[in-house]
Structures are given as structure tokens and as C-alpha cells.
Design a protein around this motif. Structure first.
Motif, PDB file in Angstrom:
ATOM      1  N   VAL A 160       0.621   8.506  -2.077  1.00  0.00           N
ATOM      2  CA  VAL A 160       0.261   8.934  -0.725  1.00  0.00           C
ATOM      3  C   VAL A 160       1.502   9.395   0.029  1.00  0.00           C
ATOM      4  CG1 VAL A 160      -0.676   8.179   1.492  1.00  0.00           C
ATOM      5  CG2 VAL A 160      -1.727   7.399  -0.634  1.00  0.00           C
ATOM      6  N   LEU A 208      -2.584  -3.177   2.686  1.00  0.00           N
ATOM      7  CA  LEU A 208      -2.944  -2.352   1.538  1.00  0.00           C
ATOM      8  C   LEU A 208      -4.458  -2.319   1.347  1.00  0.00           C
ATOM      9  CD1 LEU A 208      -2.091  -0.676  -0.903  1.00  0.00           C
ATOM     10  CD2 LEU A 208      -1.848  -2.816  -2.188  1.00  0.00           C
ATOM     11  N   ARG A 217      -6.854   1.027   1.632  1.00  0.00           N
ATOM     12  CA  ARG A 217      -7.665   1.450   0.494  1.00  0.00           C
ATOM     13  C   ARG A 217      -9.155   1.470   0.821  1.00  0.00           C
ATOM     14  NH1 ARG A 217      -4.366  -1.571  -4.447  1.00  0.00           N
ATOM     15  NH2 ARG A 217      -3.006   0.204  -4.936  1.00  0.00           N
ATOM     16  N   LEU A 234       1.893   2.580  -2.066  1.00  0.00           N
ATOM     17  CA  LEU A 234       1.018   3.713  -2.396  1.00  0.00           C
ATOM     18  C   LEU A 234       1.872   4.943  -2.686  1.00  0.00           C
ATOM     19  CD1 LEU A 234      -1.516   3.130   0.528  1.00  0.00           C
ATOM     20  CD2 LEU A 234      -1.977   2.690  -1.894  1.00  0.00           C
TER      21      LEU A 234
END
Length: 210
Positions: free
Chosen positions: A27, A111, A115, A24
Motif C-alpha cells: 500500500v 492493521l 484491512r 502493508l
């Protein structure tokens, strides 16, 4: 968007932080090595998601989650733990967590969990979700104990000495002894050995097969 990763094992924490940054890149990932540090970092800057281990030194992951959710009800928390016992998963969810996965999960599961929770949806690792669906009710023998009592019950069942429990929870050894007496009464056991047997019987503690 920022994620706070809380784990007391530096190598593990830094490895997962690097993984999250790779998966990510949009992020920002910050780290905390204890519950106390996590509370301070959230106070300094509120993250979008806190990923926390259960077994932290000092303030436990369960207590961190309770405190954070009391102050910030909108804050999302994902438990990421080596423990997969259903009573512990239930306690995490009752403390206000949005999800629970184990450290044996693949990067893809981590992940997906991140999410989905950031999108406002709960996420429980599939094997755990299936077990919870098949066994939705908590063992009636555990219904009368509080979350703090459950936390101490787990530590005692795992063989932690009273002194270490006191240090982890920032309470006195006498308070731990009082909790042990209270737990024996509530759980209707006469010794710590019986308490361990009850922990195994209710699924709080899993014994590895030989």
C-alpha cells in the motif's frame, strides 16, 4: 492502493505512516497535516482509504469527512483519535466514517481496522463497539443540535477560546458567539460553566480521575 493519513502532529503522523508502510508494503501511504491539505490531496488523487484524526487545525476531521463523503460517497474513512467519548464516536459515524479506533490501540488493531475497511466492512475498536452496543441511543439532550453545533460544543467544553475556535473552523469570532448563544438555548443552559457540566454529564467530555 493508497492510504491518506491525516494528522496535524508531524512526529505522530510520520510514525504511523512508517508503521503502515511496514505492515502493508503493498500500500502507498501519503500524508496530510491539515484538513485543507487532505481535501486537496484527495482532489489530486482519490485514495482507497482516508485515516483522519478528529482534532485538526482549521477544518476538523468531522468536517473533512462530511465534505469528502458528499463528493465521494464510496470513499472509506477511518477515524484514529486520542478521544474515545461515545458522542464523538457517534458523530464520526454519522459524518460517514466506516470505522473508529483510538491512538491507544495496538498496531494489530490498526492493521485489522485498515484491512476490514478496505474489504468493505465497518470496524469499531472492540471496547468502543461494546459501549455503543450497551448504550446505542444518543443522550436525548443532544438530539436537537447539528454536527457543526456539536463540534463547537465539544471545543467550548474543552475550554478553547472563541478566537481559537474561529481560527480552527475558519469562521468569525462573532459566528462562534452566535453558536454559543444558540447552544445555550438548545441545551437549556445559562452559562458556559453549565455547558461544561452538561458535556461531562452526557459523556462528551471525560474528566480524568484524581
Amino acid at each position: 492502493m493508497r492510504i491518506l493519513l491525516v494528522d496535524d502532529h508531524a512526529v505522530v503522523r510520520q510514525g504511523y505512516a512508517a508503521l503502515l508502510r511496514a505492515l502493508l508494503p503493498e500500500v502507498r501511504v501519503s500524508e496530510a497535516g491539515s484538513g485543507e491539505e487532505a481535501l486537496q490531496k484527495v482532489q489530486d488523487e482519490i485514495p482507497s482509504l482516508v485515516i483522519v484524526d478528529v482534532g485538526l487545525p482549521g477544518i476538523s476531521g468531522l468536517e473533512v469527512t462530511r465534505r469528502l463523503r458528499q463528493k465521494l460517497p464510496q470513499l472509506r474513512v477511518l477515524f484514529f483519535s486520542m478521544h474515545d467519548e461515545l458522542p464523538l464516536v457517534r458523530q464520526a459515524l454519522e459524518a460517514g466514517a466506516s470505522g473508529y479506533i483510538t491512538k491507544s490501540s495496538s498496531p494489530e488493531v490498526l492493521l485489522e481496522a485498515v484491512r476490514r475497511i478496505l474489504a468493505g466492512h465497518p470496524y469499531i475498536e472492540q471496547p468502543l463497539a461494546t459501549q455503543l452496543a450497551c448504550q446505542p441511543a444518543e443522550d436525548p439532550r443532544l438530539k436537537g443540535i447539528t454536527q457543526r453545533e456539536f463540534e463547537i460544543f465539544v471545543m467550548l467544553a474543552r475550554g478553547l477560546p472563541a478566537r481559537e475556535i474561529a481560527e480552527r473552523l475558519c469562521i468569525s469570532g462573532k459566528t462562534v458567539s452566535n453558536y454559543l448563544t444558540l447552544l445555550k438555548s438548545k441545551l437549556q443552559v445559562e452559562s458556559q460553566a453549565e455547558l461544561v457540566h452538561l458535556a461531562i454529564d452526557t459523556g462528551v467530555l471525560r474528566v480524568a480521575a484524581l
